[in-house]
Design a protein around this motif. Structure first.
Motif, PDB file in Angstrom:
ATOM      1  N   ALA A   1      38.353  37.197  41.991  1.00 27.86           N
ATOM      2  CA  ALA A   1      37.308  36.592  41.920  1.00 27.86           C
ATOM      3  C   ALA A   1      37.405  35.676  40.638  1.00 27.86           C
ATOM      4  CB  ALA A   1      36.048  37.522  41.369  1.00 27.86           C
ATOM      5  N   GLU A   2      38.069  35.958  39.478  1.00 34.31           N
ATOM      6  CA  GLU A   2      38.217  34.927  38.508  1.00 34.31           C
ATOM      7  C   GLU A   2      39.104  33.851  38.765  1.00 34.31           C
ATOM      8  OE1 GLU A   2      39.816  37.031  35.015  1.00 34.31           O
ATOM      9  OE2 GLU A   2      38.022  38.122  34.693  1.00 34.31           O
TER      10      GLU A   2
ATOM     11  N   GLU B   1      40.199  42.936  42.600  1.00 34.07           N
ATOM     12  CA  GLU B   1      39.168  42.299  43.139  1.00 34.07           C
ATOM     13  C   GLU B   1      38.555  41.189  41.788  1.00 34.07           C
ATOM     14  OE1 GLU B   1      34.521  42.839  45.005  1.00 34.07           O
ATOM     15  OE2 GLU B   1      35.812  44.557  44.567  1.00 34.07           O
ATOM     16  N   ARG B   2      38.403  41.848  40.573  1.00 36.61           N
ATOM     17  CA  ARG B   2      38.178  41.018  39.549  1.00 36.61           C
ATOM     18  C   ARG B   2      39.173  39.928  39.466  1.00 36.61           C
ATOM     19  NH1 ARG B   2      39.627  40.368  34.852  1.00 36.61           N
ATOM     20  NH2 ARG B   2      41.098  41.951  34.833  1.00 36.61           N
ATOM     21  N   MET B   3      40.331  40.119  39.290  1.00 39.98           N
ATOM     22  CA  MET B   3      41.268  38.976  39.193  1.00 39.98           C
ATOM     23  C   MET B   3      41.291  37.913  40.206  1.00 39.98           C
ATOM     24  SD  MET B   3      44.422  41.719  38.165  1.00 39.98           S
ATOM     25  CE  MET B   3      45.612  40.283  37.649  1.00 39.98           C
TER      26      MET B   3
ATOM     27  N   GLU C   1      39.082  47.597  42.130  1.00 37.88           N
ATOM     28  CA  GLU C   1      38.189  46.892  41.404  1.00 37.88           C
ATOM     29  C   GLU C   1      38.726  45.921  40.361  1.00 37.88           C
ATOM     30  OE1 GLU C   1      37.976  50.342  41.390  1.00 37.88           O
ATOM     31  OE2 GLU C   1      36.688  50.560  42.621  1.00 37.88           O
ATOM     32  N   GLU C   2      39.871  46.244  39.903  1.00 44.17           N
ATOM     33  CA  GLU C   2      40.649  45.415  38.955  1.00 44.17           C
ATOM     34  C   GLU C   2      41.296  44.216  39.856  1.00 44.17           C
ATOM     35  OE1 GLU C   2      42.332  43.974  35.272  1.00 44.17           O
ATOM     36  OE2 GLU C   2      40.695  45.672  35.551  1.00 44.17           O
TER      37      GLU C   2
ATOM     38  N   LYS D   1      38.554  30.245  36.711  1.00 36.61           N
ATOM     39  CA  LYS D   1      38.921  30.694  35.477  1.00 36.61           C
ATOM     40  C   LYS D   1      40.352  30.554  34.969  1.00 36.61           C
ATOM     41  CE  LYS D   1      34.801  33.477  34.535  1.00 36.61           C
ATOM     42  NZ  LYS D   1      34.131  35.048  34.533  1.00 36.61           N
TER      43      LYS D   1
END
Length: 75
Positions: A30-31, A26-28, A23-24, A36
């Motif tokens: 996506a950002e 994937e978040r990175m 999940e971490e 971002k």
């Protein structure tokens, strides 16, 4: 966690082992794709940092590492 990163116009993918949760990672990703940050920055288990420009990402595959079988076994 095994992470494979495909980079546009590069013949080989980047493969690294990371201690982060799926999940971490994937978040990175996506950002980075949302703009971002200009770079996707991941650190592997050995402390090496991998930086990939976000606009050059082709794909990111996140999965469990494959274990290699050693020795001779019955086929």
């Amino acid at each position: 966690m095994e992470v494979k990163i495909g980079v546009q116009h590069a013949p080989r993918e980047i493969v690294l082992e990371s201690g982060l949760a799926a999940e971490e990672v994937e978040r990175m990703v996506a950002e980075a794709l949302a703009g971002k940050s200009a770079l996707l920055s991941l650190t592997d288990d050995r402390g090496r940092k991998v930086l990939v420009p976000a606009d050059r990402l082709a794909y990111v595959e996140i999965g469990e590492p494959t274990t290699r079988k050693v020795g001779f076994g019955a086929m």
